[in-house]
Design a protein around this motif. Structure first.
Motif, PDB file in Angstrom:
ATOM      1  N   GLY A  64     -68.783  37.647  32.025  1.00 64.60           N
ATOM      2  CA  GLY A  64     -69.533  38.273  31.171  1.00 64.60           C
ATOM      3  C   GLY A  64     -68.806  39.022  30.256  1.00 64.60           C
ATOM      4  O   GLY A  64     -68.942  39.445  29.007  1.00 64.60           O
ATOM      5  N   SER A  68     -67.596  36.845  25.036  1.00 70.52           N
ATOM      6  CA  SER A  68     -67.808  37.960  24.230  1.00 70.52           C
ATOM      7  C   SER A  68     -68.741  37.632  22.714  1.00 70.52           C
ATOM      8  O   SER A  68     -69.004  36.304  22.756  1.00 70.52           O
ATOM      9  N   LYS A 207     -75.620  40.126  32.001  1.00 70.57           N
ATOM     10  CA  LYS A 207     -75.541  39.413  30.597  1.00 70.57           C
ATOM     11  C   LYS A 207     -74.958  38.024  30.829  1.00 70.57           C
ATOM     12  O   LYS A 207     -75.343  37.157  29.876  1.00 70.57           O
ATOM     13  N   LEU A 211     -76.758  34.894  28.966  1.00 68.24           N
ATOM     14  CA  LEU A 211     -75.812  34.297  28.116  1.00 68.24           C
ATOM     15  C   LEU A 211     -75.740  32.739  28.282  1.00 68.24           C
ATOM     16  O   LEU A 211     -76.123  31.864  27.579  1.00 68.24           O
ATOM     17  N   THR A 378     -74.469  40.631  25.187  1.00 71.81           N
ATOM     18  CA  THR A 378     -73.325  40.077  25.336  1.00 71.81           C
ATOM     19  C   THR A 378     -72.367  41.338  24.532  1.00 71.81           C
ATOM     20  O   THR A 378     -71.128  41.768  25.310  1.00 71.81           O
TER      21      THR A 378
END
Length: 556
Positions: A64, A68, A207, A211, A378
């Motif tokens: 996570g 990025s 996250k 993602l 993110t």
């Protein structure tokens, strides 16, 4: 007229849906942060999450932290615009983990406590080494923060339908981007000051799931659109890019052959410089290094890196489909019309897929809103991790050990860390406003170069060279850091190019966009010379560090 009204209604629905999803995510993450703040009672809780995370949890959090805005927005964008050359970022970011795993993860976990400087200062004079490490950590973190903030500005402008020439709440596109950057900065400061490492880690785990899920769904939709025929996807991407077959071959962005033999040489050196910076940078990134302290054992540190490699490796394979899918289904003209650096390619692809598979503008708006909320998650998770790393270093290394000479209480230290987060957030916001023309993956590559130039030589020498001493550590950090920052300042990144931070000015004399090729060897050279010019070295302390690094004996 009716069509225009329908388009406006669709835009309004998209905006409302996006804003609602974004607010829901912010509410969930703030709730996690407030919950974590109630569990944060000591400095160990604030800096290292009480060392209570398992290898899998920490691996997810590292994923996570590492995946990025540069990964999701920047790499997809750079592949969509430059094809084969853009995928070099995916390869470099992934291979870098092998360096981190083999050279630093376990040894660092065994040797340190809260920050990178704990390892460097173990057998050296505390004050000069910790001061240098704090300066380096803050510099690298601010470079990395720039990338996230720029990504946030580009993303929200797309979400709210703000294109050049349009307005939202009386703001034009540029003003809306600046307002977004300020808002993201404010949120990240709240996450760090309230939740500390526990809150930040749980936000990063949530996250990472979001993602991976979002990227996987988009990849499957892109492949389904082309009936899982990669050849037709790549063919469409090449023809829509406007570059033809060159889009699928090396040399569109890096190593370009031109009439001038000197310029061709510089282009090839820039490619080499980028590769070195990407591969060596991860092992020197402060916000990644402090994650190794959040696990209880060295075995868990190794496990967390293996989990991270699996998660990150899968994700970078998916960026291929996202980048080429955006090139094929959105087209380079539409991508650059929204954002010159290509930072919005993935969300624009989500919108195109939504229109195709879910039907009409509302379907496009729905998928765009979901993917954009994931991208925003993110950005928020990564900026929180970066701010935590730099504020921890300022408080633990500089305030507690340099100014207070180890006499600061835990309560004082944590309070200074929270104030530091506020200051670092404010500086990042101010600098990000000037960097909006740059691709976020490219900005992160600069942060990698700075980390590999200053931090990596000091860490490796400290762990593996018996003769290494205080002067060597200080020379390595300041020498590598200064070389990287000065070369970036005088490169086409800052001035002298249409996409530079200051395109109307020209003071560049360094021809490469990434300084790694010169600044990384220079950092190692400075560390070596600094060590030899000083007679100080402590064989016993090195032996103790070696035992501790290899076995974990005596680690906190």
């Amino acid at each position: 007229m009716r069509m225009l009204l329908a388009a406006e209604a669709g835009d309004t629905t998209a905006r409302n849906l996006t804003i609602t999803l974004f607010l829901v995510f912010v509410a969930i993450t703030l709730a996690i942060t407030i919950w974590a703040s109630r569990q944060t009672k000591t400095a160990t809780d604030f800096y290292a999450g009480g060392r209570s995370f398992s290898g899998f949890q920490n691996g997810m959090a590292i994923g996570g932290d590492y995946m990025s805005a540069a990964s999701f927005l920047g790499i997809a964008g750079i592949i969509a615009l430059y094809g084969y050359d853009g995928f070099l970022y995916s390869i470099g970011f992934l291979v870098a983990w092998l360096v981190a795993l083999l050279l630093v993860a376990e040894l660092l976990r065994n040797s340190g406590r809260y920050t990178m400087a704990d390892v460097l200062a173990f057998r050296m004079r505390q004050r000069p080494v910790r001061t240098a490490a704090a300066v380096s950590t803050i510099t690298v973190s601010i470079f990395y923060l720039l990338a996230q903030m720029v990504g946030a500005g580009a993303l929200v402008a797309l979400l709210l339908g703000i294109r050049p020439g349009t307005t939202f709440l009386g703001m034009d596109a540029d003003a809306a981007k600046i307002a977004t950057i300020i808002m993201v900065g404010a949120l990240m400061i709240v996450y760090v000051t309230v939740g500390g490492m526990k809150g930040t880690t749980y936000v990063q785990i949530v996250k990472a799931f979001l993602l991976m899920g979002g990227a996987l769904i988009m990849t499957l939709l892109v492949l389904a659109k082309y009936k899982f025929n990669l050849s037709s996807l790549l063919g469409d991407a090449a023809s829509s890019s406007g570059k033809g077959s060159a889009f699928l071959e090396p040399g569109l962005r890096y190593g370009v052959e031109v009439a001038s033999s000197t310029q061709t040489f510089y282009n090839k050196m820039d490619l080499l410089s980028l590769g070195i910076a990407l591969v060596l940078g991860t092992a020197g990134l402060p916000h990644i290094l402090i994650r190794f302290y959040t696990v209880p054992t060295a075995k868990a540190a190794r496990k967390s890196v293996l989990w991270a490699i699996g998660i990150i490796g899968t994700f970078y394979l998916l960026t291929l489909a996202l980048g080429f899918g955006a090139a094929a289904l959105v087209g380079s003209e539409a991508i650059t019309a929204q954002d010159r650096a290509g930072n919005t390619a993935a969300p624009q692809l989500a919108e195109a897929l939504g229109i195709d598979f879910l039907g009409g503008d509302l379907g496009g708006a729905t998928l765009l809103a979901i993917i954009a909320a994931v991208a925003f998650a993110t950005i928020l998770a990564v900026v929180a991790g970066l701010t935590l790393a730099s504020s921890s270093s300022l408080a633990h290394d500089f305030y507690a050990n340099v100014i207070k000479r180890g006499q600061a209480s835990e309560r004082q230290e944590v309070r200074v860390a929270r104030i530091s987060a506020l200051v670092i957030g404010a500086v990042s916001i101010a600098l990000s406003i000037f960097a909006q023309n740059l691709n976020v993956a490219f900005l992160v590559a600069l942060a990698f170069a700075v980390a590999a130039s200053g931090n990596l030589p000091a860490i490796l020498y400290s762990l593996f060279w018996r003769r290494f001493n205080t002067a060597g550590a200080v020379w390595a950090i300041y020498g590598g850091l200064l070389a990287a920052v000065v070369l970036v300042f005088f490169s086409p990144v800052v001035s002298g190019a249409p996409t530079a931070m200051f395109p109307d000015h020209d003071w560049q004399w360094f021809p490469l966009s990434n300084p790694g090729l010169l600044s990384i060897p220079f950092g190692f050279l400075c560390g070596w010379i600094g060590t030899l010019v000083s007679k100080e070295h402590d064989e016993d302390k090195y032996a103790e560090l070696e035992v501790r690094a290899l076995t974990g004996a005596g680690a906190h």
